[in-house]
Motif scaffolding. Sequence first.
Motif, PDB file in Angstrom:
ATOM      1  N   MET A   1      27.673  65.795  -9.756  1.00 61.80           N
ATOM      2  CA  MET A   1      27.619  64.454  -9.181  1.00 61.80           C
ATOM      3  C   MET A   1      26.253  63.818  -9.456  1.00 61.80           C
ATOM      4  SD  MET A   1      30.567  63.782  -8.073  1.00 61.80           S
ATOM      5  CE  MET A   1      30.186  62.255  -7.199  1.00 61.80           C
TER       6      MET A   1
ATOM      7  N   ARG B   1      26.198  62.668 -12.983  1.00 65.70           N
ATOM      8  CA  ARG B   1      26.980  61.427 -13.120  1.00 65.70           C
ATOM      9  C   ARG B   1      26.184  60.234 -12.626  1.00 65.70           C
ATOM     10  NH1 ARG B   1      30.317  58.062 -10.301  1.00 65.70           N
ATOM     11  NH2 ARG B   1      32.098  57.212 -11.450  1.00 65.70           N
ATOM     12  N   THR B   2      25.455  60.416 -11.542  1.00 61.51           N
ATOM     13  CA  THR B   2      24.656  59.324 -10.986  1.00 61.51           C
ATOM     14  C   THR B   2      23.634  58.816 -11.989  1.00 61.51           C
ATOM     15  OG1 THR B   2      24.921  60.078  -8.697  1.00 61.51           O
ATOM     16  CG2 THR B   2      23.011  58.684  -9.169  1.00 61.51           C
TER      17      THR B   2
ATOM     18  N   SER C   1      29.325  71.426  -8.253  1.00 59.93           N
ATOM     19  CA  SER C   1      29.879  70.075  -8.154  1.00 59.93           C
ATOM     20  C   SER C   1      28.808  69.072  -7.731  1.00 59.93           C
ATOM     21  CB  SER C   1      31.047  70.044  -7.164  1.00 59.93           C
ATOM     22  OG  SER C   1      32.129  70.827  -7.631  1.00 59.93           O
TER      23      SER C   1
END
Length: 401
Positions: free
Chosen positions: A46, A49-50, A42
């Motif tokens: 993340m 995604r950043t 996860s």
Amino acid sequence: MVLGSAVIVTILGLSALTAVRIQRRSAEDMADFAEARRYARSAIEMGLRTISTDADWRQNQANGNWVTNQTIGRGTYSLDGIDPVDGDLAVGGPDPLLLTGTGEVGEARCKLSVQLVAQVGPLTCLEVALHAGDVVHINEATVQCDQTISSNTEVYAWSAEVYGDVEAVGTIWGWTYHGSQTSGITARTMPDSTVFDYYVTNGTPIDINSLPDWGGYRVLSGVVLSPASNPYGAVNAEGIYVIDCAGGSISIESSRIVGTLVLLNPGHFSMVDYSVNWEPAVANYPALLVDGDMYFSFLQDALDEDDQDTNFNPFGTPYEGSEDDDVDDIYPSVIKGIVYVSGDAESWNDPQFEGVVIVGGEYWIVDEVDLAYSDVFLNNPPPGFVDPNPPMVVQQGTWRQ
């Protein structure tokens, strides 16, 4: 014997209970580790995604820890991102990125890492024959284009004949279009101010004062400029020449150029005029880079050695494999390659371009213009024409636990 038997039974019972506890603890540990592994994954998700949602992530994220002990479910996750090449995310171009996610649940701890690499690609403005960052105005003109005319705003054609496909982010106005018309496209990516950097750094400067002054214009006329020929000074092996016009106007005319010419700070009404035969010395390099505005009024009339009393294919600068010492040859008047103008541009008469024309501002077309597209630059983009923020993708075979 009874006591001995009782002891054995007790030991077996306790052993069974201990085994159950061990199995239970092992199962709990395995469950905690599996959960910690999910949290580590996860953390990496993340990170992905950043960098996909922040175009400036290289400047906004530190080289090292990005997240520390962020609560998730029954545990926490942490995330680190480092540049494995030079240890600095903000410099060095599209270097790889190593993401490491750490998940913790109870006493269980799991680390996962993966390396991302930049999926470097060309600017999308190289996909079309002509692209402008602002409006394309076609006024009482005939445009011959074998591919696409594109704008990041709008296209206007008044009393015009436009042969070729047209597309725009905004509206396509006017008449007459003889190809497809597509509105609402995604804005094409274009060069930024760094597009000149490589060529200025690697180019040979030409002093603007070394060019003759004709009525307020500095004029580059009747010359051969190439990796083997520079009448104004030292030659450049890649044919890159840089002229800082210092706010003065310049006219490039009646010449043969085999190279990349960079014009900085050109004055009002700077232009390419009369007849020119022009192509880059390095096949995928630009022919002309202008930091400012530019006018194109050159004709399709042939560049004639006899008219200019100049040999345009001297030894060292052959034309289509031919070189000589006479003045009997003629050459088509055309600019081949990328033409980039950071400001506004205007063309009249009947200039001919083969390659890609990119204008940062507005482009006004009067009279006629011929545009022939080449995908050489899309398939092998030169310095300054590569997407500065390429998407990062997972490099196969780099997942580690």
